[in-house]
Design a protein around this motif. Structure first.
Motif, PDB file in Angstrom:
ATOM      1  N   VAL A   1      93.883  62.567  42.416  1.00 39.05           N
ATOM      2  CA  VAL A   1      92.625  61.673  42.932  1.00 39.05           C
ATOM      3  C   VAL A   1      93.125  60.776  44.104  1.00 39.05           C
ATOM      4  O   VAL A   1      92.602  60.712  45.037  1.00 39.05           O
ATOM      5  N   VAL A   2      94.156  60.200  43.801  1.00 39.70           N
ATOM      6  CA  VAL A   2      94.711  59.039  44.996  1.00 39.70           C
ATOM      7  C   VAL A   2      95.003  59.651  46.049  1.00 39.70           C
ATOM      8  O   VAL A   2      94.518  59.494  47.225  1.00 39.70           O
ATOM      9  N   PRO A   3      95.931  60.768  46.174  1.00 39.03           N
ATOM     10  CA  PRO A   3      96.339  61.543  47.469  1.00 39.03           C
ATOM     11  C   PRO A   3      95.010  62.074  47.933  1.00 39.03           C
ATOM     12  O   PRO A   3      94.929  61.973  49.256  1.00 39.03           O
ATOM     13  N   LEU A   4      94.078  62.831  47.468  1.00 40.26           N
ATOM     14  CA  LEU A   4      92.996  63.253  48.054  1.00 40.26           C
ATOM     15  C   LEU A   4      92.171  62.214  48.609  1.00 40.26           C
ATOM     16  O   LEU A   4      91.537  62.232  49.851  1.00 40.26           O
ATOM     17  N   PHE A   5      92.177  61.119  48.003  1.00 36.60           N
ATOM     18  CA  PHE A   5      91.089  60.221  48.341  1.00 36.60           C
ATOM     19  C   PHE A   5      91.579  59.505  49.805  1.00 36.60           C
ATOM     20  O   PHE A   5      91.031  59.144  50.744  1.00 36.60           O
ATOM     21  N   VAL A   6      93.056  59.156  49.792  1.00 36.00           N
ATOM     22  CA  VAL A   6      93.645  58.701  51.189  1.00 36.00           C
ATOM     23  C   VAL A   6      93.335  59.722  52.040  1.00 36.00           C
ATOM     24  O   VAL A   6      93.190  59.370  53.146  1.00 36.00           O
ATOM     25  N   GLU A   7      93.686  60.953  51.882  1.00 37.56           N
ATOM     26  CA  GLU A   7      93.366  62.096  52.834  1.00 37.56           C
ATOM     27  C   GLU A   7      92.051  61.983  53.305  1.00 37.56           C
ATOM     28  O   GLU A   7      91.617  62.184  54.828  1.00 37.56           O
ATOM     29  N   ILE A   8      91.091  62.046  52.752  1.00 39.54           N
ATOM     30  CA  ILE A   8      89.571  61.857  52.869  1.00 39.54           C
ATOM     31  C   ILE A   8      89.184  60.627  53.711  1.00 39.54           C
ATOM     32  O   ILE A   8      88.668  60.776  54.628  1.00 39.54           O
ATOM     33  N   LYS A   9      89.834  59.429  53.354  1.00 43.42           N
ATOM     34  CA  LYS A   9      89.626  58.348  54.033  1.00 43.42           C
ATOM     35  C   LYS A   9      90.281  58.369  55.532  1.00 43.42           C
ATOM     36  O   LYS A   9      89.610  57.883  56.287  1.00 43.42           O
ATOM     37  N   LEU A  10      91.420  59.177  55.504  1.00 46.52           N
ATOM     38  CA  LEU A  10      92.121  59.079  57.081  1.00 46.52           C
ATOM     39  C   LEU A  10      91.166  60.120  57.599  1.00 46.52           C
ATOM     40  O   LEU A  10      91.050  59.915  59.185  1.00 46.52           O
ATOM     41  N   LEU A  11      90.558  61.042  57.170  1.00 45.33           N
ATOM     42  CA  LEU A  11      89.668  61.628  57.882  1.00 45.33           C
ATOM     43  C   LEU A  11      88.259  61.300  58.405  1.00 45.33           C
ATOM     44  O   LEU A  11      87.513  61.892  59.030  1.00 45.33           O
ATOM     45  N   GLY A  12      88.096  60.291  57.725  1.00 44.45           N
ATOM     46  CA  GLY A  12      86.934  59.534  57.985  1.00 44.45           C
ATOM     47  C   GLY A  12      85.602  60.204  57.290  1.00 44.45           C
ATOM     48  O   GLY A  12      84.519  60.240  57.534  1.00 44.45           O
ATOM     49  N   TRP A  13      86.113  60.960  56.046  1.00 49.26           N
ATOM     50  CA  TRP A  13      84.871  61.706  55.282  1.00 49.26           C
ATOM     51  C   TRP A  13      84.460  60.787  54.059  1.00 49.26           C
ATOM     52  O   TRP A  13      83.754  61.515  53.226  1.00 49.26           O
ATOM     53  N   VAL A  14      84.753  59.431  54.071  1.00 46.70           N
ATOM     54  CA  VAL A  14      84.144  58.663  53.092  1.00 46.70           C
ATOM     55  C   VAL A  14      82.524  58.484  53.005  1.00 46.70           C
ATOM     56  O   VAL A  14      82.087  58.404  54.212  1.00 46.70           O
ATOM     57  N   ASN A  15      81.858  58.557  51.946  1.00 50.66           N
ATOM     58  CA  ASN A  15      80.599  58.569  51.971  1.00 50.66           C
ATOM     59  C   ASN A  15      79.840  59.746  52.774  1.00 50.66           C
ATOM     60  O   ASN A  15      78.916  59.475  53.397  1.00 50.66           O
ATOM     61  N   SER A  16      80.297  60.775  52.749  1.00 48.64           N
ATOM     62  CA  SER A  16      79.839  61.913  53.576  1.00 48.64           C
ATOM     63  C   SER A  16      79.803  63.236  52.670  1.00 48.64           C
ATOM     64  O   SER A  16      80.526  63.374  51.488  1.00 48.64           O
ATOM     65  N   TYR A  17      79.069  64.354  53.097  1.00 45.30           N
ATOM     66  CA  TYR A  17      79.002  65.448  52.155  1.00 45.30           C
ATOM     67  C   TYR A  17      80.372  66.234  52.323  1.00 45.30           C
ATOM     68  O   TYR A  17      80.615  66.941  51.378  1.00 45.30           O
ATOM     69  N   GLN A  18      80.992  66.405  53.497  1.00 41.28           N
ATOM     70  CA  GLN A  18      82.310  67.232  53.654  1.00 41.28           C
ATOM     71  C   GLN A  18      83.162  66.404  52.638  1.00 41.28           C
ATOM     72  O   GLN A  18      84.067  67.246  51.999  1.00 41.28           O
ATOM     73  N   GLY A  19      83.403  65.219  52.397  1.00 42.07           N
ATOM     74  CA  GLY A  19      83.951  64.420  51.372  1.00 42.07           C
ATOM     75  C   GLY A  19      84.014  64.887  50.040  1.00 42.07           C
ATOM     76  O   GLY A  19      85.042  64.799  49.321  1.00 42.07           O
ATOM     77  N   LEU A  20      82.685  65.319  49.603  1.00 44.82           N
ATOM     78  CA  LEU A  20      82.451  65.986  48.451  1.00 44.82           C
ATOM     79  C   LEU A  20      82.708  67.371  48.104  1.00 44.82           C
ATOM     80  O   LEU A  20      83.003  67.839  47.119  1.00 44.82           O
ATOM     81  N   ILE A  21      82.631  68.104  49.183  1.00 43.10           N
ATOM     82  CA  ILE A  21      82.422  69.641  49.491  1.00 43.10           C
ATOM     83  C   ILE A  21      83.876  70.269  49.358  1.00 43.10           C
ATOM     84  O   ILE A  21      84.397  70.911  48.558  1.00 43.10           O
ATOM     85  N   VAL A  22      84.606  69.691  50.590  1.00 46.71           N
ATOM     86  CA  VAL A  22      85.817  70.342  50.841  1.00 46.71           C
ATOM     87  C   VAL A  22      87.002  70.266  50.091  1.00 46.71           C
ATOM     88  O   VAL A  22      87.567  71.277  49.833  1.00 46.71           O
ATOM     89  N   PRO A  23      87.158  69.437  49.289  1.00 41.70           N
ATOM     90  CA  PRO A  23      88.397  69.287  48.235  1.00 41.70           C
ATOM     91  C   PRO A  23      88.293  70.272  47.245  1.00 41.70           C
ATOM     92  O   PRO A  23      89.092  70.895  46.711  1.00 41.70           O
ATOM     93  N   GLY A  24      86.852  70.890  46.887  1.00 40.02           N
ATOM     94  CA  GLY A  24      86.759  71.438  45.611  1.00 40.02           C
ATOM     95  C   GLY A  24      86.274  72.904  46.280  1.00 40.02           C
ATOM     96  O   GLY A  24      85.968  73.886  45.591  1.00 40.02           O
ATOM     97  N   MET A  25      86.642  73.429  47.530  1.00 40.55           N
ATOM     98  CA  MET A  25      86.101  74.745  48.148  1.00 40.55           C
ATOM     99  C   MET A  25      86.924  75.803  47.681  1.00 40.55           C
ATOM    100  O   MET A  25      86.626  77.175  47.980  1.00 40.55           O
TER     101      MET A  25
END
Length: 221
Positions: free
Chosen positions: A127-151
Motif C-alpha cells: 500500500v505505502v510503496p504504491l501510494f508513493v509511486e502514484i504520488k510521484l507520477l502525479g496520479w493521485v485523484n485520477s483514474y489511472q491511479g485506480l486502474i494501473v496498479p491492478g492491471m
C-alpha cells in the motif's frame, strides 16, 4: 418401504428445517439493512429493535443521501474502474499464460516462478510503496491511479497458463501451417477456447477489487 419411509421423511424434514434456519440467519442482515433504510435516525440508533419501521420515512432517506454525497459519480467511477480493470487484466493474463504455456524461451521457468512468487506478498505491504509511486507520477485523484496498479494479476497468469496447457498443440500447429500469425491464433483460436476460464477469472478479479487498495488513487498525503 414402510419400515424406512418414516425415518427418511423425518430426515428430509430435519434437513428442510436446518436449511431454513441457515437461510434466515444469512438473510437477516440484508433484511435489517433494507428496513433500516426506511427508519428515522433516532429509531436506527435506538436500543429498541423493531422488525418494521415505526416512523416510516419513505424515500426521504435516499434523497438526503443523494444530497450529501454524489452517489451517481461514485457508481460511475466504480463501474468504470471495475470494467477496465477486469477487461485489461483478463487480456494481459491470457497473453502471459499463452506465452508461458506454448512458447519456449530462455529463463521461462525462472520468470514464471518470479511472477507467481509475488502472490506470497501481502497486499498491505504494497500500500505505502504504491501510494508513493502514484504520488510521484502525479496520479493521485485520477483514474489511472485506480486502474494501473491492478492491471496485472499473478494469479490470473497462473490460472490462464494452466488452462492453456490443456489446449492441444496440434490445433495451434495446424493454424500455423495454414498461415495464421501468432496474434490471429491467440484471438481467434486460443481466446475462444479460454472463455470458461476467463469468465471464472473475471468473477474472481471483480470480487478481489474490493480488497485491492483502490484508495491509492484517492486523497492526498
Amino acid at each position: 418401504m414402510s419400515v424406512f419411509g418414516s425415518p427418511l421423511r423425518r430426515s428430509a424434514a430435519l434437513s428442510v428445517v436446518m436449511t431454513a434456519v441457515v437461510a434466515i440467519v444469512f438473510f437477516f442482515p440484508i433484511y435489517f439493512m433494507l428496513v433500516s433504510a426506511f427508519k428515522s435516525e433516532p429509531e436506527i440508533i435506538s436500543q429498541r429493535f423493531s422488525f418494521l419501521p415505526l416512523d416510516f420515512q419513505g424515500l426521504g432517506q435516499f434523497q438526503r443521501a443523494a444530497e450529501i454525497a454524489p452517489l451517481g459519480t461514485y457508481l460511475f467511477n466504480s463501474s468504470l474502474v471495475a470494467a477496465i480493470n477486469v477487461g485489461v487484466t483478463l487480456l494481459f493474463s491470457a497473453l502471459a499464460g499463452y506465452g508461458f504455456a506454448k512458447f519456449t524461451f530462455p529463463g521461462r521457468t525462472a520468470l514464471f516462478l518470479f511472477v507467481i512468487s509475488t502472490m506470497m506478498i501481502p497486499t498491505q505491504i504494497l500500500v505505502v510503496p504504491l501510494f508513493v509511486e502514484i504520488k510521484l507520477l502525479g496520479w493521485v485523484n485520477s483514474y489511472q491511479g485506480l486502474i494501473v496498479p491492478g492491471m496485472m494479476n499473478a494469479f490470473g497468469v497462473f490460472m490462464m497458463r494452466q488452462y492453456v496447457y490443456d489446449i492441444p498443440d496440434e490445433i495451434i500447429e495446424a493454424a500455423r501451417a495454414d498461415g495464421a500469425g501468432e496474434i490471429r491464433i491467440f484471438f481467434f483460436i486460443v481466446l475462444p477456447l479460454l472463455t470458461p476460464a476467463l469468465a471464472s477469472l473475471a468473477i474472481i478479479i471483480f470480487m478481489e477489487l474490493g480488497k485491492f487498495p483502490l484508495a491509492l488513487g484517492c486523497g492526498d498525503a
